[in-house]
Design an enzyme around this catalytic site. Structure first.
Site, mmCIF file in Angstrom:
data_model
loop_
_atom_site.group_PDB
_atom_site.id
_atom_site.type_symbol
_atom_site.label_atom_id
_atom_site.label_comp_id
_atom_site.label_asym_id
_atom_site.label_seq_id
_atom_site.Cartn_x
_atom_site.Cartn_y
_atom_site.Cartn_z
ATOM 1 N N ASP A 137 0.789 -1.226 0.000
ATOM 2 C CA ASP A 137 0.000 0.000 0.000
ATOM 3 C C ASP A 137 0.823 1.278 0.000
ATOM 4 O O ASP A 137 0.323 2.340 0.348
ATOM 5 C CB ASP A 137 -0.915 0.007 1.232
ATOM 6 C CG ASP A 137 -0.143 -0.163 2.535
ATOM 7 O OD1 ASP A 137 1.091 0.022 2.542
ATOM 8 O OD2 ASP A 137 -0.777 -0.497 3.559
ATOM 9 N N ARG A 175 0.839 8.034 10.181
ATOM 10 C CA ARG A 175 0.603 9.465 9.956
ATOM 11 C C ARG A 175 -0.667 9.946 10.633
ATOM 12 O O ARG A 175 -0.717 11.050 11.158
ATOM 13 C CB ARG A 175 0.523 9.750 8.443
ATOM 14 C CG ARG A 175 1.846 9.695 7.710
ATOM 15 C CD ARG A 175 1.658 10.104 6.255
ATOM 16 N NE ARG A 175 2.898 10.090 5.494
ATOM 17 C CZ ARG A 175 3.352 9.038 4.824
ATOM 18 N NH1 ARG A 175 2.654 7.914 4.836
ATOM 19 N NH2 ARG A 175 4.484 9.097 4.148
ATOM 20 N N HIS A 227 10.772 4.803 15.334
ATOM 21 C CA HIS A 227 10.706 5.141 13.913
ATOM 22 C C HIS A 227 11.447 6.456 13.685
ATOM 23 O O HIS A 227 11.392 7.366 14.521
ATOM 24 C CB HIS A 227 9.244 5.280 13.474
ATOM 25 C CG HIS A 227 9.051 5.273 12.000
ATOM 26 N ND1 HIS A 227 9.211 6.397 11.229
ATOM 27 C CD2 HIS A 227 8.738 4.263 11.147
ATOM 28 C CE1 HIS A 227 8.979 6.080 9.963
ATOM 29 N NE2 HIS A 227 8.685 4.805 9.877
ATOM 30 N N GLU A 247 -2.481 4.993 2.849
ATOM 31 C CA GLU A 247 -2.342 3.620 2.364
ATOM 32 C C GLU A 247 -3.644 3.023 1.836
ATOM 33 O O GLU A 247 -3.646 2.275 0.850
ATOM 34 C CB GLU A 247 -1.775 2.746 3.480
ATOM 35 C CG GLU A 247 -0.318 3.016 3.823
ATOM 36 C CD GLU A 247 -0.120 4.145 4.818
ATOM 37 O OE1 GLU A 247 1.038 4.393 5.213
ATOM 38 O OE2 GLU A 247 -1.127 4.786 5.209
ATOM 39 N N HIS A 273 4.096 4.687 14.222
ATOM 40 C CA HIS A 273 4.594 5.566 13.162
ATOM 41 C C HIS A 273 3.488 6.100 12.247
ATOM 42 O O HIS A 273 3.761 6.882 11.335
ATOM 43 C CB HIS A 273 5.602 4.823 12.283
ATOM 44 C CG HIS A 273 4.955 3.760 11.425
ATOM 45 N ND1 HIS A 273 4.602 2.528 11.916
ATOM 46 C CD2 HIS A 273 4.599 3.768 10.119
ATOM 47 C CE1 HIS A 273 4.050 1.811 10.948
ATOM 48 N NE2 HIS A 273 4.026 2.539 9.856
ATOM 49 N N GLU A 321 -0.206 -9.034 -1.709
ATOM 50 C CA GLU A 321 -0.965 -8.549 -0.552
ATOM 51 C C GLU A 321 -2.108 -7.641 -1.019
ATOM 52 O O GLU A 321 -2.292 -6.527 -0.547
ATOM 53 C CB GLU A 321 -0.063 -7.815 0.454
ATOM 54 C CG GLU A 321 -0.684 -7.699 1.826
ATOM 55 C CD GLU A 321 0.166 -6.898 2.796
ATOM 56 O OE1 GLU A 321 0.574 -7.470 3.819
ATOM 57 O OE2 GLU A 321 0.416 -5.697 2.547
#
Length: 378
Positions: A101, A219, A249, A137, A217, A123
Site C-alpha cells: 500500500d 501518519r 521510527h 495507504e 509511526h 498482498e
C-alpha cells in the site's frame, strides 16, 4: 500476452515492509527458472530498506534513491512516477510486481498501466473501509486494484473485499508472504545467533520483567494521537515489573513527541530501528505487542504474541476476528487498561496468544511464483 523468449519480471519496492514481504517472492521467482527477475528499489525508506536487503542478500539491479528529508507526498509521488516510468521504459518488462500500500506500489502500478504492462499485486485486497485510516495507504491499495490483473490476496477476507469492488478475475488466495519471511529469518537466527545478538544486553537488563514491545509511526496518529500514546507508555513503564522495548521510527513526528512526553524512563529502552532479525527476536522476547503497524499484526500471532492495535480501524480484520489482535485506538486510558489486562489476567493473555494465526503457512511466495510462471506458460 506476448512475451520475450525469457520473460522479464520487474519487482518494484521502496520501504522496509515491502522488502520483507517481497524478498521471499524474489527468491521464489528465481527458483522457478525461465524468468529473468529485475529488482528496482525507490529507497522510499533508505536506511530501513538497506537493512533488509543486507539480511536477505539482495542487491537491487536499479536503485532510484528518491528519499529526501521532509518530502511531501505529492513531491514523492511525482518523482516516483517519472523515475519508475523511465525504469520501465529501459527494462521493458513483461510484468511488473508491486506489494502492499505504499506510494511506490501505487505509482509503480500506475506507471506500468500507462505502458499497458500487466501488474501483479502482492498482498491485495486489504481494506479498512476508511480512506483516512490508514492514510494514505487505504487509497493507494484501492488505486492498484483496478490496474492489476493478478491479485495475490493473503486471506479469503481480502479476496472478498476485492469481490465487493467487482474485482474477481485473477484473484488468488495465497497467504501472506510476511510469514514466509519470518520463518526464513528465524531459521537463519537459529543457525547464526550473532545476527540478533545486539539485543543480548537488553535481554539481560530486562530479565524477570514483562516486556511490552512498542512500535508507532502512523501518519494519522501524528499530533494528539502520538501524544496520547506517549503518555500511555509512560504510565505502563511506571510499573516495576514491566519493561518497554521501543524501536523508534525515524520520523521526527514520533521522536519529538516521545522526547517531550516520555523522556528517559529507566525501564523504557528507546532504541534505533531494528533490522529484521533483531525485530523478530524482539517479538520473541516480548509478552505482547503494542503497535499501530500493519505488519506486526501479522507477524506477532505467528509467534503467539497478543497484539494491541493503536488504531480505530484495520485493513487486517482477520486478526481481530481470530482473536490474535484487538483494536484499542489511541486513548491514553484505554491503552493503559488494555495492556494491564493482558499483563495481569493470564486467561486473557492466553486466549489471544493461542488464537489461530489467519495469515498463512509460510508457502505464499512459492504459490505466487508458480502462478506468475504459469501465466508465461512455464
Amino acid at each position: 500476452m506476448p512475451v520475450s523468449a525469457r520473460p522479464k519480471v520487474l519487482v518494484v519496492f521502496g520501504t522496509r515492509p515491502e522488502a520483507i514481504k517481497l524478498f521471499p517472492v524474489i527468491r521464489a521467482l528465481e527458483e522457478v527458472g525461465g524468468i529473468r527477475t529485475v529488482t528496482c528499489v525507490t529507497a522510499q525508506h533508505r536506511g530501513l530498506l538497506d537493512q533488509v536487503l543486507g539480511i536477505a542478500g539482495l542487491t537491487p539491479d536499479i536503485d532510484l534513491d528518491l528519499m529526501e528529508p521532509g518530502q511531501s507526498l505529492d513531491r514523492l509521488t511525482a518523482r516516483l512516477l517519472v523515475g519508475l516510468g523511465e525504469v520501465i521504459d529501459r527494462v521493458a518488462p513483461d510484468r511488473v510486481v508491486v506489494q502492499g500500500d505504499t506510494a511506490t506500489a501505487m505509482v509503480g502500478a500506475l506507471a506500468a498501466y500507462y505502458r499497458k504492462i500487466p501488474v501483479a499485486h502482492v498482498e491485495a485486497g486489504l481494506r479498512s473501509g476508511d480512506i483516512h485510516h490508514p492514510w494514505p495507504e487505504e487509497v493507494n491499495r484501492r488505486i492498484v486494484a483496478p490496474i492489476a490483473d493478478l491479485h495475490f490476496a493473503p486471506t479469503e477476507t481480502a479476496a472478498a473485499a476485492l469481490a465487493r469492488e467487482s474485482v474477481t478475475d485473477g484473484v488468488h488466495v495465497t497467504g501472506n508472504t510476511v510469514i514466509d519471511a519470518l520463518h526464513w529469518t528465524r531459521g537463519r537466527i537459529a543457525r547464526e545467533p550473532a545476527l540478533a545478538a545486539g539485543l543480548d544486553d537488553l535481554a539481560q537488563r530486562f530479565a524477570g520483567r514483562r516486556i511490552v514491545l512498542v512500535t508507532t509511526h502512523r501518519r494519522e496518529n501524528f499530533g494528539d494521537g502520538m501524544a496520547s500514546i506517549a503518555r500511555g507508555i509512560a504510565r505502563i513503564a511506571a510499573r516495576d515489573d514491566v519493561a518497554v522495548l521501543f524501536p523508534m521510527h525515524p520520523n521526527p513526528n514520533v521522536g519529538a513527541v516521545m522526547d517531550r512526553l516520555l523522556g528517559e524512563a529507566d525501564n523504557v529502552a528507546r532504541i534505533a530501528p531494528l533490522d529484521y532479525p533483531h525485530f523478530i527476536r524482539a517479538l520473541g522476547m516480548c509478552d505482547l505487542a503494542l503497535t499501530d503497524s500493519g505488519g506486526v499484526q501479522e507477524e506477532a500471532p505467528a509467534l503467539g504474541k497478543p497484539v494491541l492495535v493503536m488504531r480505530d480501524t484495520t485493513e487486517r480484520p482477520e486478526g481481530v476476528v481470530a482473536g490474535t489482535a484487538r483494536l484499542i485506538g489511541t486513548d491514553e486510558d484505554r491503552i493503559v487498561s488494555e495492556v494491564f489486562t493482558l499483563l495481569d489476567d493470564k486467561a486473557a493473555h492466553s486466549a489471544m496468544a493461542r488464537a489461530h494465526n489467519p495469515f498463512g503457512d509460510g508457502m505464499a511466495s512459492t504459490r505466487i511464483a508458480r502462478i506468475v510462471a504459469d501465466g508465461f506458460g512455464l
